[in-house]
Scaffold this active site. Structure first.
Site, PDB file in Angstrom:
ATOM      1  N   GLU A  66      39.555  43.088  50.919  1.00  0.00           N
ATOM      2  CA  GLU A  66      40.711  43.618  51.087  1.00  0.00           C
ATOM      3  C   GLU A  66      40.526  44.709  51.987  1.00  0.00           C
ATOM      4  O   GLU A  66      39.935  45.726  51.435  1.00  0.00           O
ATOM      5  CB  GLU A  66      41.411  44.018  49.902  1.00  0.00           C
ATOM      6  CG  GLU A  66      41.901  42.668  48.922  1.00  0.00           C
ATOM      7  CD  GLU A  66      42.453  43.247  47.440  1.00  0.00           C
ATOM      8  OE1 GLU A  66      43.047  44.403  47.275  1.00  0.00           O
ATOM      9  OE2 GLU A  66      42.449  42.297  46.807  1.00  0.00           O
ATOM     10  N   GLU A  87      39.449  41.890  41.250  1.00  0.00           N
ATOM     11  CA  GLU A  87      38.651  43.022  40.820  1.00  0.00           C
ATOM     12  C   GLU A  87      38.356  43.265  39.351  1.00  0.00           C
ATOM     13  O   GLU A  87      38.976  43.999  38.656  1.00  0.00           O
ATOM     14  CB  GLU A  87      39.695  43.914  41.328  1.00  0.00           C
ATOM     15  CG  GLU A  87      39.996  43.968  42.921  1.00  0.00           C
ATOM     16  CD  GLU A  87      41.001  45.216  43.324  1.00  0.00           C
ATOM     17  OE1 GLU A  87      41.563  45.715  42.665  1.00  0.00           O
ATOM     18  OE2 GLU A  87      40.486  45.655  44.365  1.00  0.00           O
TER      19      GLU A  87
END
Ligand code: GAL
Length: 696
Positions: free
Chosen positions: A318, A153
């Site tokens: 995710e 991320e």
């Protein structure tokens, strides 16, 4: 021109995020077997495990993950390896504190959380290069490895960097961009408030000031600099991995965060893009109450629309599989039965061909003990695992949809210069954010799926031609090249809708000394004579459009026609500019421009979509209540119609023609009841989108 996506998943498949270092080694094999029994055949590992490979500076050990990969290979589990640079080990930041990121006031972020590093520290770059090289060299040839995730991320948690290394790198970035201080002073308007720079050493990344108000032109460059720094860091890792990876494997990263040109990153170094989808944020204790106006978890369809614009056939690295929560923040309730499936289908409906649940089992230690995975601490089978099993069945039932394209009725145009400017300029930010969300809500409720299209100075006009209607809501910043591409689109038959503030600024963020809409004026043949935002104490301003009273949002540009082809479609109904033009339509070539002196609302967007003939393109196929989402993916002439019920109650839909329910392969027509959070996928014939121009 955008690069073609290098990698696509051949089939819809499921995965999960697994942390071998968190569990007793005796659990590994059993975990992998249980995953496979429930439809999970891919795992992502190692993205925070730097210590397990380099426990002390320069000491490398591969034994731990060798053992794990042996088990993965024996169990025929596929593995996506995450590079560990999101969390530098404590030995590193203690010895090289320059690797730390800092707050705006220069105080470093300390160890204990993650993402506390900066992209520009030469030492951190060197140590990151070395660990990535060691990992790739050692593990890339392992047969179980199928892909690589860079970092974790990028720009999440914090997307501003204020360390000493950032200032030094910012100066280099500026020298390259401007060449001379005179140029920089001009671009940054430093004449205002005595900011004129007399040496490069006087320049810093933005620093703490009164009200934290910084020079807007400097901040615009700073955001561009953060984006460049991040992409360079990502590319550095990709280049290393490419030397070692097996043919057919892919490189991705899991986005999508601020101050980052994700499109450029995708084109510059990735094979495929992945996204982390957590719709349960909509139900957090600290959720923004404004979000209630934003369709709650359905808002993630807006994020997925953005992801699709970066990479049309993406993956979810995710996917929400349990309640949110760190030990300090972000608590949200457990997903209700059916919501996990709903959210996974939401991802697939928007173009995901790979869905990996976060995480296999909830952590028993650390900050994330309340960020629940599929399994709970007790490790027993539970309803979430049963839901994964069911999702697996669903993905097999809709297997044909893998690689299918999402079908959009129109596109919203965006660009990063305006996105960055909207973040630092309150007027810009307010109109941009409002219109973006309202267009989304209005289009969703009216079952009118759309794409987002990012443009820049090298956009291929072909990219625009796919859409009969483009809405570029508030392009304050325009460039000659972008204006040319838009004009060509209109000349060629497209309908371009522009809103208030269009053409106010140049690339430095200076307000242009020319009438708005600036560089689009010669095609819109319209002129902004005056403007104002509509204050909270003002009554809402409407316009009269063909006898109908239509909202004009939170900002008004008072228009006038300025050319022979322009005609007034609507006039303001109130405020001091009542009776003056609010909406102008101008024919140009085979197309037209609609210049709207307002911001978009969930109400008025329907009028624009209806007028331009793109409202509800699938109405001949399905009728559904507003709280169900409709999406269509298509491949080889076959259409997959997704219907997603976000409501906590059952909903009735009507299939207006025969369709095959892919779960049981039965042909159905007419009324169908969807249970609470229920989803359906139908195979149905939709020959082409129904564009019925009504307004011309
Ligand atoms: C994501 C992150 C994961 C995990 C998850 C839940 O942002 O990539 O590592 O932290 O959130 O908090």
């Amino acid at each position: 021109m955008r690069k073609q996506q290098n990698f696509r998943w051949e089939q819809l498949s499921l995965g999960t995020c697994y942390y071998p270092e968190h569990w007793d080694t005796g659990l590994w094999r059993e975990d992998l077997r249980r995953m496979k029994a429930n439809g999970i055949f891919t795992i992502r590992i190692a993205e925070f495990a730097w210590n397990k490979i380099e426990p002390r500076e320069g000491e490398f050990t591969f034994e731990f993950f060798d053992r794990f990969l042996d088990v993965a290979e024996e169990e025929q589990m596929k593995v996506i390896w995450g590079t560990p640079t999101a969390t530098p080990p404590v030995w590193l930041t203690e010895k090289y504190p320059e690797a730390l990121n800092c707050r705006m006031d220069g105080v470093p972020y300390r160890h204990g959380m993650r993402r506390h590093y900066n992209y520009n520290s030469p030492k951190y770059q060197e140590l990151s290069e070395r660990i990535v090289e060691k990992i790739a060299e050692h593990y890339a040839k392992r047969s179980c490895i199928v892909g690589w995730q860079i970092d974790n991320e990028l720009n999440c948690e914090v997307d501003e960097f204020y360390s000493e290394s950032d200032t030094l790198a910012f100066r280099e970035f500026l020298k390259k961009k401007y060449g001379t201080l005179d140029n920089l002073n001009e671009a940054w308007g430093t004449i205002v408030w005595n900011q004129t720079y007399t040496s490069w050493g006087e320049i810093y990344v933005p620093r703490t000031t009164i009200h934290n108000s910084t020079n807007p032109h400097q901040t615009l460059d700073y955001f561009r600099f953060v984006s460049e720094s991040c992409i360079r860091f990502c590319k550095m890792q990709c280049d290393i991995i490419r030397k070692y990876m097996k043919p057919g494997d892919f490189i991705t990263t899991n986005g999508m965060f601020g101050n980052l040109d994700n499109h450029r990153m995708e084109d510059a170094c990735l094979d495929v893009y992945t996204y982390d989808s957590y719709p349960n944020f909509a139900y957090c204790l600290d959720a923004d109450p404004k979000n209630n106006k934003m369709l709650k978890d359905r808002k993630w369809s807006m994020n997925l629309t953005e992801v699709r614009s970066i990479c049309p056939h993406f993956g979810i690295m995710e996917q929400q599989s349990g309640a949110n929560g760190w030990n300090t923040r972000m608590e949200a309730p457990a997903p209700k039965p059916g919501q996990m499936t709903l959210w996974a289908m939401q991802s697939i409906a928007h173009g995901a061909d790979y869905v990996s649940f976060f995480r296999w089992r909830t952590a028993c230690v650390g900050t994330e003990i309340y960020w629940h995975g599929i399994l709970d601490y007790d490790n027993r089978d539970n309803r979430k695992l049963a839901e994964v099993q069911r999702i697996w069945e669903r993905t097999r039932a809709v297997a044909g949809a893998a690689g299918a394209d999402y079908r959009a009725a129109f596109a919203v145009v965006k660009d990063y210069d305006n996105a960055f400017d909207a973040r630092l300029d309150v007027w810009h930010g307010r109109v941009e954010e409002s219109s973006e969300k309202e267009i989304f809500v209005g289009a969703q409720e009216a079952h009118t799926p759309y794409d987002v299209l990012y443009i820049n100075d090298w956009t291929d006009p072909e990219e625009l031609r796919k859409y009969p209607v483009l809405i570029y809501p508030h392009a304050l910043i325009l460039t000659e090249k972008r204006a040319e591409v838009l004009k060509a689109y209109v000349q060629d038959g497209g309908t371009l809708i522009i809103g208030a503030r269009t053409g106010q600024k140049d690339m430095n963020g200076h307000c242009v000394m020319a009438p708005m809409p600036g560089l689009l004026k010669n095609v819109s043949q319209s002129d902004v004579q005056e403007f104002t935002f509509v204050g909270p104490a003002d009554e809402a301003v409407a316009m009269n459009w063909n006898g109908k009273t239509v909202e004009t949002g939170i900002f008004n540009d008072i228009l006038e026609t300025d050319g022979p082809d322009a005609k007034v479609l609507a006039v303001f109904e109130n405020n001091f500019y009542a009776g003056r033009p609010a909406l102008i339509e101008t024919a140009a070539g085979k197309g037209r421009v609609l210049h709207f002196g307002g911001t978009f609302t969930r109400e008025n967007i329907r009028d624009f979509l209806a007028y331009t003939g793109v409202l509800e393109p699938f109405r001949d196929v399905i009728s559904a209540p507003a709280d169900c989402e409709i999406a269509v993916r298509e491949k080889d002439g076959v259409s997959y119609l997704f219907v997603l019920n976000y409501a906590a109650e059952e909903r009735e839909i009507v299939l207006n023609r025969e369709a095959v329910d892919l779960d049981d392969r039965k042909t159905v027509q007419g009324k169908v009841i969807l249970p609470a959070y229920g989803t359906k996928v139908y195979q149905v014939s939709i020959p082409h989108l129904i564009y019925a121009p009504r307004g011309r």
